[in-house]
Each structure stands twice: as structure tokens, then as C-alpha cells.
Design a protein around this motif. Sequence first.
Motif, short mmCIF file in Angstrom:
data_model
loop_
_atom_site.label_atom_id
_atom_site.label_comp_id
_atom_site.label_asym_id
_atom_site.label_seq_id
_atom_site.Cartn_x
_atom_site.Cartn_y
_atom_site.Cartn_z
N LEU A 250 -3.85 0.39 -2.93
CA LEU A 250 -3.62 -1.00 -2.53
C LEU A 250 -3.23 -1.77 -3.78
CD1 LEU A 250 -6.89 -1.34 -0.46
CD2 LEU A 250 -4.60 -0.94 0.44
N SER B 145 -4.36 -3.09 -8.84
CA SER B 145 -4.43 -2.05 -7.81
C SER B 145 -5.78 -1.37 -7.79
CB SER B 145 -3.32 -1.02 -8.02
OG SER B 145 -3.51 -0.30 -9.20
N SER C 116 0.85 -1.19 0.00
CA SER C 116 0.00 0.00 0.00
C SER C 116 0.88 1.23 0.00
CB SER C 116 -0.94 0.02 1.21
OG SER C 116 -0.19 0.14 2.41
#
Length: 89
Positions: A41, A57, A19
Motif C-alpha cells: 500500500l 508505503s 496498491s
Amino acid sequence: MNDKINYPVAEFKSGKFSSAVFEATKQSRDGRDYTQKSIRLQKSYLDPGTGQWVNQSITIFAEEIGDLESVARNARDHCRLKTKLNENE
């Protein structure tokens, strides 16, 4: 056009997941500046078929992290319950 590169203010990694936390100065409707925090993320894995790294992501706002935790916990608990039920059959 804004050419400013927005670098993360913090980064974290655990296993295949990472992250990055970003901050951006925004302006509210009443003209006040505020800091908006977002979180990217990412999951990375090696695709066995191609041998290439794949990155998936999603970016969420910091205030959404509680909802993400909740749905992830519920999904985990569901999987554990299903596994336990299957073991008892």
C-alpha cells in the motif's frame, strides 16, 4: 542470492493511494510449495515545503487485509463521530 525481480501481478490506484499485489512461491515446514500473496500500500503526495514527491508505503500479507479494513473503518467512524459531536456543541 535470489536475483529474480518480483513484479506485481495486479496494481490499483485511487487518488493519492495505490496498491500492488505480489505473489511468491514459498515452502511450508512439511516441504510443500504454496503461494504467498502480499500487498504493498502506498500513499504519494507533494511536500509543499520541498516541492518533492514523498512516497509512504507498507507491505502486508493478503490475510491481514481484513484487519486493516477494520482499523481504517473504526478510525473513519471515530473521526465522523467527533465531527458530528463538535457540530452539535
